[in-house]
Enzyme design. Structure first.
Site, PDB file in Angstrom:
ATOM      1  N   TRP A  74       0.830  -1.211   0.000  1.00 35.76           N
ATOM      2  CA  TRP A  74       0.000   0.000   0.000  1.00 35.76           C
ATOM      3  C   TRP A  74       0.863   1.260   0.000  1.00 35.76           C
ATOM      4  O   TRP A  74       0.413   2.334   0.413  1.00 35.76           O
ATOM      5  CB  TRP A  74      -0.934   0.010   1.216  1.00 35.76           C
ATOM      6  CG  TRP A  74      -1.998  -1.040   1.142  1.00 35.76           C
ATOM      7  CD1 TRP A  74      -1.970  -2.297   1.686  1.00 35.76           C
ATOM      8  CD2 TRP A  74      -3.258  -0.926   0.475  1.00 35.76           C
ATOM      9  NE1 TRP A  74      -3.128  -2.971   1.403  1.00 35.76           N
ATOM     10  CE2 TRP A  74      -3.946  -2.152   0.659  1.00 35.76           C
ATOM     11  CE3 TRP A  74      -3.886   0.089  -0.258  1.00 35.76           C
ATOM     12  CZ2 TRP A  74      -5.216  -2.391   0.132  1.00 35.76           C
ATOM     13  CZ3 TRP A  74      -5.143  -0.141  -0.784  1.00 35.76           C
ATOM     14  CH2 TRP A  74      -5.796  -1.367  -0.589  1.00 35.76           C
ATOM     15  N   SER A  75       2.072   1.160  -0.489  1.00 38.13           N
ATOM     16  CA  SER A  75       3.044   2.236  -0.366  1.00 38.13           C
ATOM     17  C   SER A  75       2.678   3.476  -1.182  1.00 38.13           C
ATOM     18  O   SER A  75       2.551   3.413  -2.412  1.00 38.13           O
ATOM     19  CB  SER A  75       4.423   1.738  -0.806  1.00 38.13           C
ATOM     20  OG  SER A  75       5.328   2.804  -0.923  1.00 38.13           O
TER      21      SER A  75
END
Length: 295
Positions: free
Chosen positions: A67-68
């Protein structure tokens, strides 16, 4: 040099707690810089990408979780400025909206088991040692170039704030703020709020980037809520209430914990009455996409 100038606005937030404690609170809205190259992400990429251009590198290689925000920002910046992009993604193969957007911007993804992921430079050498076009970017944009970009937050301020609050994942943003404060000969205190459990290591990471000039740093390590991307019912409730009362959207991974920490410190009278406080909103709101079921 790349032309992507930013100067995010500052707005004052008025809430009963601030009136009660006789403080004024402002938000530096870096979340408004760009929908995907958001907040401190552009600041941490700016000088890095310019160095890649100077070295005639055309492939950006970086690292991040599934989910960067950093991966998404790098993918979008690569498309915008003519780079190819590649990312080592920590953990088992998954599919989510953030990674879909990364691929839509042209980023190639390589899922990597968590043990191997820790050796980032080794991974880079294994896959790209013979590729003269490849340029290494550390996780989260950590590094001296990222620090220099974040220091420009201070250059943009038109007023003096006794206290500046920022969330921390790698320490790059806090180091940049301290660098900017030292460069401009200010006395502002940087309140760094690590979002990971055991966040005292952030002080060590800041020291690597800024060996001197940490006198104005305060670390608040008690607001991780269980660890990175972990939440508690009270944090979720706080994010909802703050967003509904102010119109400033927070997410629970970074900015939610940051503002929660500020409110707790104010409630405990650990910020002096009469203070002028700046919150740096570091963006990353796409992280909400993986947490909507918690609201």
């Amino acid at each position: 040099m790349l032309r992507f100038d930013v100067h995010s606005p500052v707005e004052e937030i008025r809430l009963p707690l601030y009136t009660e404690k006789n403080v004024r609170v402002f938000v530096k809205r870096d979340d408004l810089i760009h929908p995907y190259i958001s907040g401190n992400k552009w600041r941490k990429l700016k000088y890095t990408l310019n160095q890649a251009i100077q070295q005639d590198r055309t492939l950006l290689v970086t690292f991040g979780g599934a989910w960067s925000n950093h991966l998404l920002a790098t993918a979008c910046a690569g498309a915008k400025f003519g780079f190819k992009t590649f990312a080592f993604v920590r953990g088992e193969e998954v599919d989510n909206p953030v990674l879909k957007l990364c691929k839509l911007f042209g980023m190639q993804l390589k899922f990597t088991d968590r043990q191997r992921y820790k050796e980032k430079e080794t991974l880079f050498e294994e896959y790209f040692a013979k590729d003269s076009n490849a340029y290494f970017i550390d996780e989260g944009g950590y590094g001296p170039h990222g620090m220099m970009g974040c220091s420009e937050v201070i250059d943009e301020l038109n007023e003096y704030y006794e206290h500046i609050f920022c969330a921390c994942g790698t320490g790059t943003t806090a180091a940049g703020l301290l660098h900017g404060i030292n460069k401009n000969r200010l006395t502002s205190i940087v309140h760094a709020v690590p979002v990971l459990k055991g966040g005292s290591f952030i002080g060590e990471e800041i020291a690597k980037l800024l060996p001197n000039g940490q006198e104005n740093l305060q670390l608040h390590t008690a607001y991780h809520c269980g660890g990175y991307a972990k939440t508690t019912p009270s944090l979720i409730s706080f994010v909802k209430d703050f967003t509904q009362q102010t119109g400033v959207l927070l997410e629970p991974t970074y900015t939610g914990k940051l503002v929660f920490a500020l409110h707790d410190l104010l409630a405990k009278d650990q910020i002096p009455s009469g203070s002028k406080i700046l919150i740096l909103h570091t963006g990353g709101l796409t992280g909400l996409l993986g947490m909507l079921d918690r609201f």
